[in-house]
Design an enzyme around this catalytic site. Structure first.
Site, PDB file in Angstrom:
ATOM      1  N   ARG A  70      37.817  31.523 -63.819  1.00  0.00           N
ATOM      2  CA  ARG A  70      38.289  32.863 -63.467  1.00  0.00           C
ATOM      3  C   ARG A  70      38.916  32.770 -62.090  1.00  0.00           C
ATOM      4  NH1 ARG A  70      40.554  37.267 -63.710  1.00  0.00           N
ATOM      5  NH2 ARG A  70      39.510  39.241 -64.184  1.00  0.00           N
ATOM      6  N   GLY A  71      40.240  32.873 -62.068  1.00  0.00           N
ATOM      7  CA  GLY A  71      40.955  32.687 -60.814  1.00  0.00           C
ATOM      8  C   GLY A  71      40.503  33.621 -59.708  1.00  0.00           C
ATOM      9  N   ASP A  73      37.656  34.460 -58.911  1.00  0.00           N
ATOM     10  CA  ASP A  73      36.435  33.977 -58.253  1.00  0.00           C
ATOM     11  C   ASP A  73      36.583  32.617 -57.588  1.00  0.00           C
ATOM     12  OD1 ASP A  73      35.162  36.257 -59.170  1.00  0.00           O
ATOM     13  OD2 ASP A  73      34.335  35.278 -60.947  1.00  0.00           O
ATOM     14  N   THR A  74      37.294  31.690 -58.231  1.00  0.00           N
ATOM     15  CA  THR A  74      37.202  30.292 -57.787  1.00  0.00           C
ATOM     16  C   THR A  74      38.523  29.557 -57.607  1.00  0.00           C
ATOM     17  OG1 THR A  74      37.077  29.342 -60.021  1.00  0.00           O
ATOM     18  CG2 THR A  74      35.009  30.135 -59.044  1.00  0.00           C
ATOM     19  N   ARG A  75      39.644  30.199 -57.928  1.00  0.00           N
ATOM     20  CA  ARG A  75      40.918  29.463 -57.918  1.00  0.00           C
ATOM     21  C   ARG A  75      41.198  28.780 -56.583  1.00  0.00           C
ATOM     22  NH1 ARG A  75      45.402  29.632 -60.965  1.00  0.00           N
ATOM     23  NH2 ARG A  75      44.794  31.561 -62.017  1.00  0.00           N
ATOM     24  N   GLY A 103      58.438  30.702 -68.362  1.00  0.00           N
ATOM     25  CA  GLY A 103      59.023  31.000 -69.657  1.00  0.00           C
ATOM     26  C   GLY A 103      58.205  30.538 -70.838  1.00  0.00           C
ATOM     27  N   GLU A 137      39.195  30.832 -74.444  1.00  0.00           N
ATOM     28  CA  GLU A 137      39.177  29.407 -74.133  1.00  0.00           C
ATOM     29  C   GLU A 137      37.793  28.823 -74.425  1.00  0.00           C
ATOM     30  OE1 GLU A 137      42.417  29.687 -70.451  1.00  0.00           O
ATOM     31  OE2 GLU A 137      40.342  29.150 -70.052  1.00  0.00           O
TER      32      GLU A 137
END
Length: 303
Positions: A70-71, A73-75, A103, A137
């Site tokens: 989850r970007g 939180d942790t990206r 694209g 995912e």
């Protein structure tokens, strides 16, 4: 200094083969980078892509590691450190903001990257369950584990495995809030929710890692675990039916203190054809998972 003795079939010290010379195995591959502009809160999409400029389908590409996170939180923290650790160790890792090109249709590319990866790493954080992308995912990962034998290595970032399994604590609160909004939609399929919960239940029983403190050391531990799982990729090819080689490998290993941080050079010498290179390869295979970077240089006289 002790001098090892091997008997008549193998001689010892100095050879045309350098053993355990630590070198960079793979250069960091540069890829086209495109960042997601926004994280999903309600729509089920992790973010929108920029206007189409170039397509680069991933069909046929194989990755060693796929990171699901989850970007929000942790990206820019733990995931970034882990990704860098994997790449620096020569591991081909997939992370959406590095691999998705402008694209491209995001979902097919993500699913293709998951199915083509050897090791799947979901990084569970407080808001992981609020992203439909992450949840889908995860379902795909667990199906890959069941049907293709893919390795799933979960990381619980500031959440407990039990919180993921039972959807409790802050993780559960965020997930249930998301769940309530989804139930209000007439188009939402309840079976999808059951798939998510089933995936939570399955993945939380797997042996993984909890990130609760020293992240640098945890990253090193995970990278080493991944290298160990991928060991066969890095192993040198030698015959499986070598009689008596284990004895000689053991004798060399007695002189190698793998816990030492000192630089160590081991040489093997002797007349041609007695198996020096084969012995060196066997020792290399034994030691390679102890290091993040490794290289085997054969026929050094010809360089």
């Amino acid at each position: 200094m002790h001098r090892p003795i091997f008997g008549h079939s193998f001689a010892v010290l100095m050879a045309p083969v350098l053993l355990s010379v630590l070198a960079f195995h793979f250069l960091n591959k540069k890829r086209t980078s495109a960042r997601r502009n926004a994280e999903d809160v309600d729509t089920g999409a992790s973010g929108s892509m920029a206007a189409p400029t170039e397509t680069n389908p991933l069909t046929g590409n194989c990755y060693e590691v796929f990171l699901s996170f989850r970007g929000l939180d942790t990206r820019h923290g733990f995931t970034d450190h882990l990704y860098k650790g994997l790449v620096d160790a020569g591991i081909d890792a997939f992370r959406d903001n590095d691999e998705l090109c402008h694209g491209e249709s995001i979902r097919p590319v993500l699913m293709e990257a998951i199915t083509s990866s050897k090791i799947l790493i979901p990084i569970f954080s407080v808001n992981y369950g609020t992203s439909r992308w992450c949840l889908d995912e995860l379902v795909q990962m667990m199906e890959g584990k069941k049907n293709k034998g893919q390795i799933v290595l979960p990381i619980f970032y500031k959440v407990k495995p039990a919180e993921v399994r039972h959807q409790t604590g802050r993780f559960g609160e965020a997930f249930h809030e998301r769940q309530s909004r989804l139930r209000e939609r007439s188009s939402f399929d309840p079976t999808t929710l059951e798939k998510w919960k089933s995936a939570f239940d399955e993945v939380s029983t797997l042996k993984g890692y909890e990130a609760l403190g020293f992240e640098v050391e945890l990253v090193k531990l995970i990278v080493r675990k991944v290298l160990n799982e991928l060991k066969k990729k890095f192993e040198l090819d030698i015959s499986k039916n070598l009689v008596g080689i284990d004895v000689h490998v053991k004798k060399v290993m007695e002189f190698v203190d793998i816990k030492s941080h000192d630089t160590l050079i081991v040489g093997i010498h002797g007349m041609g054809g007695i198996g020096k290179t084969t012995l060196a390869k066997a020792i290399y295979n034994r030691l390679l998972d102890q290091f993040e970077h490794r290289s085997f240089i054969a026929d050094i006289r010809e360089l």
